[in-house]
Design a protein around this motif. Structure first.
Motif, mmCIF file in Angstrom:
data_model
loop_
_atom_site.group_PDB
_atom_site.id
_atom_site.type_symbol
_atom_site.label_atom_id
_atom_site.label_comp_id
_atom_site.label_asym_id
_atom_site.label_seq_id
_atom_site.Cartn_x
_atom_site.Cartn_y
_atom_site.Cartn_z
ATOM 1 N N UNK A 43 0.830 -1.206 0.000
ATOM 2 C CA UNK A 43 0.000 0.000 0.000
ATOM 3 C C UNK A 43 0.867 1.259 0.000
ATOM 4 N N UNK A 44 0.313 2.312 -0.586
ATOM 5 C CA UNK A 44 1.087 3.548 -0.776
ATOM 6 C C UNK A 44 1.611 4.110 0.552
ATOM 7 N N UNK A 45 0.815 4.008 1.624
ATOM 8 C CA UNK A 45 1.275 4.563 2.909
ATOM 9 C C UNK A 45 2.524 3.845 3.404
ATOM 10 N N UNK A 46 2.492 2.526 3.248
ATOM 11 C CA UNK A 46 3.662 1.739 3.664
ATOM 12 C C UNK A 46 4.883 2.113 2.826
ATOM 13 N N UNK A 47 4.631 2.306 1.528
ATOM 14 C CA UNK A 47 5.735 2.647 0.632
ATOM 15 C C UNK A 47 6.341 3.993 1.038
ATOM 16 N N UNK A 48 5.469 4.957 1.325
ATOM 17 C CA UNK A 48 5.944 6.291 1.719
ATOM 18 C C UNK A 48 6.845 6.189 2.958
ATOM 19 N N UNK A 49 6.409 5.398 3.924
ATOM 20 C CA UNK A 49 7.201 5.219 5.152
ATOM 21 C C UNK A 49 8.540 4.562 4.830
ATOM 22 N N UNK A 50 8.467 3.536 3.979
ATOM 23 C CA UNK A 50 9.694 2.804 3.652
ATOM 24 C C UNK A 50 10.709 3.723 2.977
ATOM 25 N N UNK A 51 10.213 4.534 2.029
ATOM 26 C CA UNK A 51 11.136 5.405 1.290
ATOM 27 C C UNK A 51 11.760 6.463 2.203
ATOM 28 N N UNK A 73 11.897 1.954 -4.418
ATOM 29 C CA UNK A 73 10.543 1.992 -4.986
ATOM 30 C C UNK A 73 10.415 0.942 -6.102
ATOM 31 N N UNK A 74 11.421 0.876 -6.963
ATOM 32 C CA UNK A 74 11.378 -0.111 -8.052
ATOM 33 C C UNK A 74 11.324 -1.519 -7.474
ATOM 34 N N UNK A 75 12.157 -1.771 -6.470
ATOM 35 C CA UNK A 75 12.181 -3.121 -5.877
ATOM 36 C C UNK A 75 10.833 -3.491 -5.273
ATOM 37 N N UNK A 76 10.198 -2.512 -4.636
ATOM 38 C CA UNK A 76 8.909 -2.795 -3.989
ATOM 39 C C UNK A 76 7.810 -3.040 -5.011
ATOM 40 N N UNK A 77 7.910 -2.409 -6.175
ATOM 41 C CA UNK A 77 6.814 -2.465 -7.144
ATOM 42 C C UNK A 77 6.974 -3.496 -8.246
ATOM 43 N N UNK A 78 8.200 -3.798 -8.626
ATOM 44 C CA UNK A 78 8.382 -4.594 -9.842
ATOM 45 C C UNK A 78 7.834 -6.014 -9.679
ATOM 46 N N UNK A 79 7.520 -6.624 -10.798
ATOM 47 C CA UNK A 79 6.989 -7.988 -10.760
ATOM 48 C C UNK A 79 8.052 -8.915 -10.211
ATOM 49 N N UNK A 80 7.616 -9.843 -9.380
ATOM 50 C CA UNK A 80 8.575 -10.801 -8.852
ATOM 51 C C UNK A 80 8.717 -11.943 -9.859
ATOM 52 N N UNK A 81 9.717 -12.745 -9.645
ATOM 53 C CA UNK A 81 9.936 -13.941 -10.469
ATOM 54 C C UNK A 81 8.658 -14.797 -10.467
ATOM 55 N N UNK A 82 8.053 -14.937 -9.282
ATOM 56 C CA UNK A 82 6.863 -15.790 -9.153
ATOM 57 C C UNK A 82 5.676 -15.199 -9.885
ATOM 58 N N UNK A 83 5.511 -13.884 -9.779
ATOM 59 C CA UNK A 83 4.379 -13.256 -10.458
ATOM 60 C C UNK A 83 4.529 -13.436 -11.970
ATOM 61 N N UNK A 91 13.862 6.080 22.551
ATOM 62 C CA UNK A 91 12.427 6.365 22.614
ATOM 63 C C UNK A 91 11.771 6.229 21.255
ATOM 64 N N UNK A 92 10.699 7.066 21.055
ATOM 65 C CA UNK A 92 9.918 6.912 19.815
ATOM 66 C C UNK A 92 10.658 7.562 18.649
ATOM 67 N N UNK A 93 10.913 6.783 17.617
ATOM 68 C CA UNK A 93 11.547 7.339 16.431
ATOM 69 C C UNK A 93 10.450 7.842 15.494
ATOM 70 N N UNK A 94 10.479 9.137 15.208
ATOM 71 C CA UNK A 94 9.470 9.650 14.271
ATOM 72 C C UNK A 94 10.075 9.678 12.877
ATOM 73 N N UNK A 95 9.243 9.404 11.887
ATOM 74 C CA UNK A 95 9.751 9.366 10.519
ATOM 75 C C UNK A 95 9.399 10.683 9.834
ATOM 76 N N UNK A 96 10.412 11.357 9.309
ATOM 77 C CA UNK A 96 10.156 12.596 8.561
ATOM 78 C C UNK A 96 10.071 12.245 7.087
ATOM 79 N N UNK A 110 4.629 11.567 -3.260
ATOM 80 C CA UNK A 110 3.534 10.596 -3.327
ATOM 81 C C UNK A 110 2.351 11.011 -2.449
ATOM 82 N N UNK A 111 2.530 12.117 -1.709
ATOM 83 C CA UNK A 111 1.416 12.629 -0.886
ATOM 84 C C UNK A 111 0.468 13.426 -1.776
#
Ligand code: GTP
Ligand code: MG
Length: 556
Positions: free
Chosen positions: A148-156, A169-179, A499-504, A512-513
């Motif tokens: 999902x886009x929210x997860x991707x935004x956090x990951x990036x 981003x390419x790694x997260x989106x591209x077709x896998x070998x299995x697909x 403590x809590x790590x906030x993501x900027x 992507x927002x």
């Protein structure tokens, strides 16, 4: 062992292997096409099709014990590869013969309240009558959808540089070998439905499933290829007797295509296990049958006699293989466009993924020095074996990658992404046409707001559907994104891990927002009383800031 079995047997054995390879995967062609480590699309397709024909798709209870499942199937032959997704498993046997013996041991479902359509296919269900052994070890189930886009935004946001964000981003989106395997398997399963009528046909995937730009979950475009039908090139004698087939005739090739698609569409609808929600869209410029293949979850578009689209797929694949930056940039721009609603999964007046990809390719041809060559250059490098004319359209371009000399452009992905937005933020869409054949802008024929010349059917515009509003949105979003990325180029420092790590959010994540300008516009539209000055001021400030940044860069 060679000593004990003797030379004659070895030779026979090698001959068998050779025949097998030639017959089944056209290895001699594959070897030629794999020069310099590049595989042509033709070679990839041949290899994948052959794998798919040795594979089955099995629905199995999520509690099925993996070990027992595999042991059971191994009774029919060696298993070369398998994987699980959802409640399904794809199992590839080492030999095609295993499928025949598997069929022998497979039962017709019990009738119960319903009557079964007696059509056997490689889509099977594993049943377990034994309730004792349902405990299961965890199976790795592969995702067929992108994150999902929210997860991707956090990951990036956790990456260290824009270049890393783009790669991630390419790694997260591209077709896998299995697909990829699953896509070829679905084509192969569908081919089995068509084969009783057209035994020499093949069903090949095209478009983003194979062009290198496919995103997990993208549709499956398929092409029913009847060109291999034997007898087409049989030479007629000048005199004497000869036999020809009696065949039904139709007034045009288009009617033949429509009739074939209509007929096999009905068969898929009536007999095809897993094919649901079928629609025949036969009046379209390119007639097609659309349906969902339920076990894979793919939305399928089956076309016939669509060889130009196959050629565009091959061209896009070639460009994607030439330089890794091509795929990275296309994935990022496609993802950005989807997040901003520039592209949509349903047809309409918006820019299509195909048009957007051509726009990226054109931009890369316009770099100094160019990152990829023009289509004209690729045509000039073509040998006699590459000649291809489809319905009077010259679709010739080189297939031997080793003949293509690239120029030494060292721009980073970050530079390219920023420049892409700037390029199209100020492109003169009113007067110019995008042309990857020539690799430079051409004067635009009057009419459509956005003109992107179809690379092979050169009188056509691939973005004919795009209206002024959608083009305007694209330009405005390029302007906004160009500004945004300039402001957020560096990763924030990650001190204070306690403590809590906030993501900027920064860099590509910000792109992507939802667009801020559009947000303001939406608010304005919803409250009619609101004055427009604040937005205008906001845009003015943004443009001022963009100019200042550009001036600074030019001076430095
Ligand atoms: P997504 O399905 O959106 O991921 O991308 P896609 O590239 O598969 O696009 P789409 O399914 O719309 O089209 C499939 C393929 O058909 C494309 O990759 C092209 O090869 C071809 N195609 C699509 N639209 C056009 C067009 O307008 N002109 C031409 N010549 N080919 C097209
Ligand atoms: Mg597609």
């Amino acid at each position: 062992r060679l000593h004990t079995i003797g030379r004659g047997s070895v030779v026979k054995c090698l001959q068998k292997v050779d025949t097998f390879l030639h017959r089944n995967i056209g290895t001699n062609v594959v070897a030629v096409q794999e020069k310099n480590g590049f595989k042509s699309l033709y070679a990839v397709q041949a290899e994948r099709q052959e794998q798919a024909e040795r594979s089955v798709l099995i629905s199995c209870h999520s509690m099925t014990n993996e070990k027992r499942f595999l042991e059971y199937l191994a009774n029919y032959g060696d298993i070369q590869k398998y994987f699980f997704y959802g409640i399904y498993a794809v199992v590839e046997f080492a030999n095609k013969e295993s499928i025949a013996s598997l069929f022998e041991g497979t039962a017709i479902p019990g009738i119960g309240m319903e009557t079964m359509m007696p059509f056997k296919s490689r889509l099977l269900s594993m049943r377990n009558l034994d309730s004792v052994d349902l405990r299961n070890q965890p199976k790795k189930r592969l995702a067929q959808q992108s994150i999902p886009i929210n997860e991707l935004i956090q990951r990036l946001s956790k990456e260290e540089s824009i270049d890393q964000q783009i790669t991630s981003l390419t790694e997260a989106h591209q077709l896998t070998e299995e697909s990829c395997r699953l896509r070829f398997l679905v084509c192969s399963l569908l081919k089995d439905i068509v084969a009783p009528f057209f035994p020499e046909c093949t069903i090949k995937p095209f478009g983003s499933s194979v062009n290198g730009f496919g995103k997990l979950g993208c549709d499956l475009d398929m092409f029913l290829d009847l060109d291999g039908i034997s007898g087409k090139n049989a030479t007629m004698p000048k005199s004497g007797l000869f036999l020809e087939y009696q065949m039904k005739a139709a007034k045009s090739e288009r009617i033949v295509t429509q009739n074939i698609l209509s007929g096999i569409g009905t068969c898929m609808d009536l007999f095809g296990p897993g094919c649901v929600g079928l629609h025949k869209i036969l009046d379209a410029r390119c007639p097609l049958v659309r349906f969902t293949h339920q076990p894979s979850g793919f939305q399928c578009d089956l076309t016939a006699n669509n060889r130009v689209a196959m050629k565009s797929t091959e061209l896009l694949y070639l460009y994607g293989e030439l330089d890794p930056r091509v795929r990275h940039l296309v994935f990022t721009v496609r993802c950005w466009a989807q997040a901003q609603g520039i592209t949509k999964s349903i047809p309409g007046a918006w820019i299509s993924n195909f048009s957007l990809t051509v726009m990226v390719l054109f931009f890369l041809q316009r770099r100094n020095p160019p990152i990829i060559p023009t289509l004209e250059h690729l045509r000039d490098l073509a040998g006699p074996e590459d000649k291809s004319v489809i319905e009077d359209n010259d679709c010739t371009f080189v297939s031997d990658f080793s003949k293509i000399q690239l120029e030494s452009n060292t721009e980073t992905l970050e530079q390219l992404l920023c420049e892409f937005f700037e390029f199209y933020a100020s492109f003169s869409f009113q007067t110019l046409s995008i042309n990857i054949r020539k690799g430079r802008e051409q004067n635009k024929p009057v009419g459509d707001p956005l003109h992107i010349q179809n690379p092979f059917e050169t009188t056509l515009n691939v973005s004919k559907n795009v209206n002024t509003t959608q083009l305007g949105r694209f330009v405005a979003l390029c302007q906004e994104s160009s500004w945004l990325i300039q402001q957020n180029k560096t990763a924030p420092s990650r001190g204070g891990t306690e403590g809590k790590a906030t993501i900027t959010l920064w860099g590509v994540s910000n792109l992507l927002l939802p667009s801020q300008i559009e947000e303001v516009k939406r608010k304005q539209n919803s409250s009619k009383k609101q004055k427009f000055e604040p937005t205008n001021q906001w845009i003015k400030d943004m443009l001022k800031s963009m100019k200042a940044t550009n001036n600074q860069q030019n001076q430095s």
